[in-house]
Scaffold this active site. Structure first.
Site, short mmCIF file in Angstrom:
data_model
loop_
_atom_site.label_atom_id
_atom_site.label_comp_id
_atom_site.label_asym_id
_atom_site.label_seq_id
_atom_site.Cartn_x
_atom_site.Cartn_y
_atom_site.Cartn_z
N ASN A 98 0.85 -1.20 0.00
CA ASN A 98 0.00 0.00 0.00
C ASN A 98 0.89 1.25 0.00
O ASN A 98 2.11 1.14 -0.02
CB ASN A 98 -0.95 -0.03 1.20
N ASP A 123 -4.56 -6.63 5.27
CA ASP A 123 -5.57 -7.51 5.90
C ASP A 123 -5.48 -8.93 5.33
O ASP A 123 -5.87 -9.89 5.98
CB ASP A 123 -6.97 -6.94 5.65
O1 PMT Z 1 3.04 5.95 6.56
P1 PMT Z 1 2.51 7.30 6.11
O2 PMT Z 1 2.69 7.54 4.63
O3 PMT Z 1 3.06 8.42 6.96
O4 PMT Z 1 0.92 7.29 6.32
C1 PMT Z 1 0.40 7.19 7.60
C2 PMT Z 1 -0.79 6.22 7.63
C3 PMT Z 1 -1.93 6.80 6.80
C4 PMT Z 1 -0.40 4.83 7.11
C5 PMT Z 1 -1.19 6.09 9.15
O5 PMT Z 1 -1.50 7.35 9.64
C6 PMT Z 1 -2.35 5.11 9.32
O6 PMT Z 1 -3.52 5.43 9.16
N1 PMT Z 1 -2.00 3.83 9.68
C7 PMT Z 1 -2.96 2.74 9.79
C8 PMT Z 1 -3.26 2.15 8.45
C9 PMT Z 1 -4.20 0.95 8.55
O7 PMT Z 1 -3.81 -0.13 8.32
O8 PMT Z 1 -5.41 1.27 8.98
P2 PMT Z 1 -6.61 0.18 9.17
O9 PMT Z 1 -7.78 1.05 9.46
O10 PMT Z 1 -6.66 -0.73 8.01
O11 PMT Z 1 -6.18 -0.65 10.44
C10 PMT Z 1 -6.55 -0.25 11.76
C11 PMT Z 1 -5.44 -0.60 12.72
O12 PMT Z 1 -5.26 -2.00 12.79
C12 PMT Z 1 -4.09 -0.02 12.39
O13 PMT Z 1 -3.50 0.42 13.59
C13 PMT Z 1 -3.32 -1.19 11.80
O14 PMT Z 1 -1.92 -1.08 12.08
C14 PMT Z 1 -3.94 -2.37 12.57
N2 PMT Z 1 -3.97 -3.64 11.80
C15 PMT Z 1 -4.60 -3.72 10.62
C16 PMT Z 1 -4.68 -4.93 9.96
C17 PMT Z 1 -4.08 -6.06 10.55
N3 PMT Z 1 -4.10 -7.22 9.94
N4 PMT Z 1 -3.44 -5.94 11.71
C18 PMT Z 1 -3.39 -4.76 12.36
O15 PMT Z 1 -2.80 -4.67 13.44
#
Ligand code: PMT
Length: 389
Positions: A204, A270
């Site tokens: 991503n 994911d």
């Molecule tokens: O890296 P940059 O370019 O500076 O950009 C920053 C960012 C946009 C990546 C950052 O600010 C951000 O939003 N990070 C989280 C991205 C993400 O995966 O979001 P999500 O909504 O899909 O996941 C929610 C949370 O679960 C996140 O903390 C993620 O790390 C965690 N997760 C997700 C999937 C997974 N399988 N395991 C996880 O732990």
């Protein structure tokens, strides 16, 4: 972070003076009181109005422009917690080193008894001049040496003002503001890489900048920092390089039991490819191919379920209905805080140097942080988490 601190910022007459405007903004954002003192020559490069507007204080230049009974140089020296001279010209360095006090800035320096940071900037031949080097050695100051590169005078060499961030970080360090001392903070950053075959992968647009900003700030605030990242990063804290979501899970689990706080800023895939091909997949005559994906473990959810003393913070990246999805996500993942950011915008989020976020807490509280550079956002996140302890 610098609330209650007064920084006496001395600006001397060099082309790098214009860069100091950004330093003033950084100090102000950290809530410092900034008193600018310029040599008369500095004002040939940057205007008094600019410096006054940014510092929200009168700019002092003339030694004998005395408004009250206090001699200016003594009252400035008494009031400030630190003096930062940037850029420092060869002329000012040499005057201070030999006790010459012929303008307000050099008089203050002569009377100043607290820490002083000096960031020289000049032509490379001036920098290498043995007299200048000897004068620098006489100063018991913190000297942030200039960097090498193309100089404004057209030369290539050492003489360029060091990075503004470096001056800021050193100021914070010397003012010894370390509220996170003794805390172990683990931060994840970057997008995970899920291999399809030896040459292709699913990932991503995460650049890792948000995670690095959090790690830098945690380090500045005195924490013992571990950054688990998919990117190449060179910093003065513990870096654990990982690639896939499964690697990240192992690394987080390893650090988790000793951590006080885990912040998952990484964009974790994911799903991963069910079976990574051991050799490069060949193009076939078919117009379509199918990749079977399987679910990756949800690292944030898993660590939230087993937290004891740890504060667990997730990020939430959404391209629509940000707050609605974030509320669902914090309930589902069970973390203490969730930082929601809109990744459909080009001026914040993925790859940008800026972000705008809403911090949700497990008790239903919400706080919006307006658009700012990622370091500022990171400071405010720590303020929110640890200001409440
Ligand atoms: O890296 P940059 O370019 O500076 O950009 C920053 C960012 C946009 C990546 C950052 O600010 C951000 O939003 N990070 C989280 C991205 C993400 O995966 O979001 P999500 O909504 O899909 O996941 C929610 C949370 O679960 C996140 O903390 C993620 O790390 C965690 N997760 C997700 C999937 C997974 N399988 N395991 C996880 O732990």
């Amino acid at each position: 972070m610098l609330s209650g601190k007064t920084i006496l910022l001395g600006i001397t007459g060099g082309i790098a003076s214009y860069k100091i405007c950004e330093l003033i903004r950084m100090y102000k954002r950290a809530n410092a009181d900034v008193q600018v003192v310029c040599t008369p020559n500095a004002l040939n490069f940057v205007t008094k109005l600019t410096l006054q507007t940014l510092s929200k204080n009168n700019v002092a230049v003339e030694e004998f422009d005395i408004k009250n009974y206090n001699p200016e140089h003594i009252s400035f020296a008494d009031k400030a917690d630190i003096m930062v001279i940037a850029p420092a010209t060869a002329n000012t360095i040499s005057k201070i080193a030999t006790g010459v006090a012929d303008n307000l800035l050099t008089s203050i320096a002569c009377a100043f008894t607290k820490p002083v940071i000096i960031a020289p900037a000049m032509n490379c031949n001036m920098w290498e001049n043995p007299i200048i080097q000897e004068n620098l050695r006489k100063l018991s100051y913190t000297i942030l040496e200039p960097e090498s590169g193309y100089l404004a005078c057209g030369y290539l060499g050492k003489g360029r003002l060091c990075k503004i961030d470096k001056i800021f970080d050193k100021t914070v360090e010397l003012l010894n503001y370390k509220p996170l001392t003794g805390k172990k903070i683990v931060i994840t950053s970057g997008g995970t890489i899920e291999d399809i075959d030896p040459v292709r992968y699913i990932s991503n647009y995460s650049s890792g900048k948000m995670g690095v900003a959090l790690a830098d700030v945690a380090k500045n605030l005195g924490a013992d920092v571990t950054l688990i990242t998919t990117k190449d990063v060179s910093k003065k804290y513990n870096i654990v390089k990982v690639k896939s979501a499964l690697d990240m899970k192992s690394a987080v689990e390893k650090e988790f039991c000793n951590a006080d706080c885990v912040i998952m800023a990484a964009a974790v895939a994911d799903y991963r490819v069910k079976e990574t091909a051991p050799q490069k997949m060949k193009k076939t005559d078919d117009d379509e191919i199918n990749l079977t994906l399987v679910k990756n473990p949800d690292i944030l959810k898993e660590i939230s379920a087993k937290k004891e003393k740890q504060i667990v913070v997730g990020f939430c990246a959404e391209s629509e209905n940000l707050i609605e999805h974030a509320k669902e996500k914090i309930a589902k993942k069970g973390c203490d805080y969730l930082i929601a950011n809109d990744i459909s915008r080009k001026d914040i989020g993925f790859s940008s140097d800026y972000n705008e976020v809403t911090i949700l807490d497990k008790n239903g509280g919400m706080k919006k942080l307006e658009r700012a550079d990622k370091m500022t956002i990171a400071y405010k996140i720590f303020e929110e988490i640890y200001g409440k302890e």
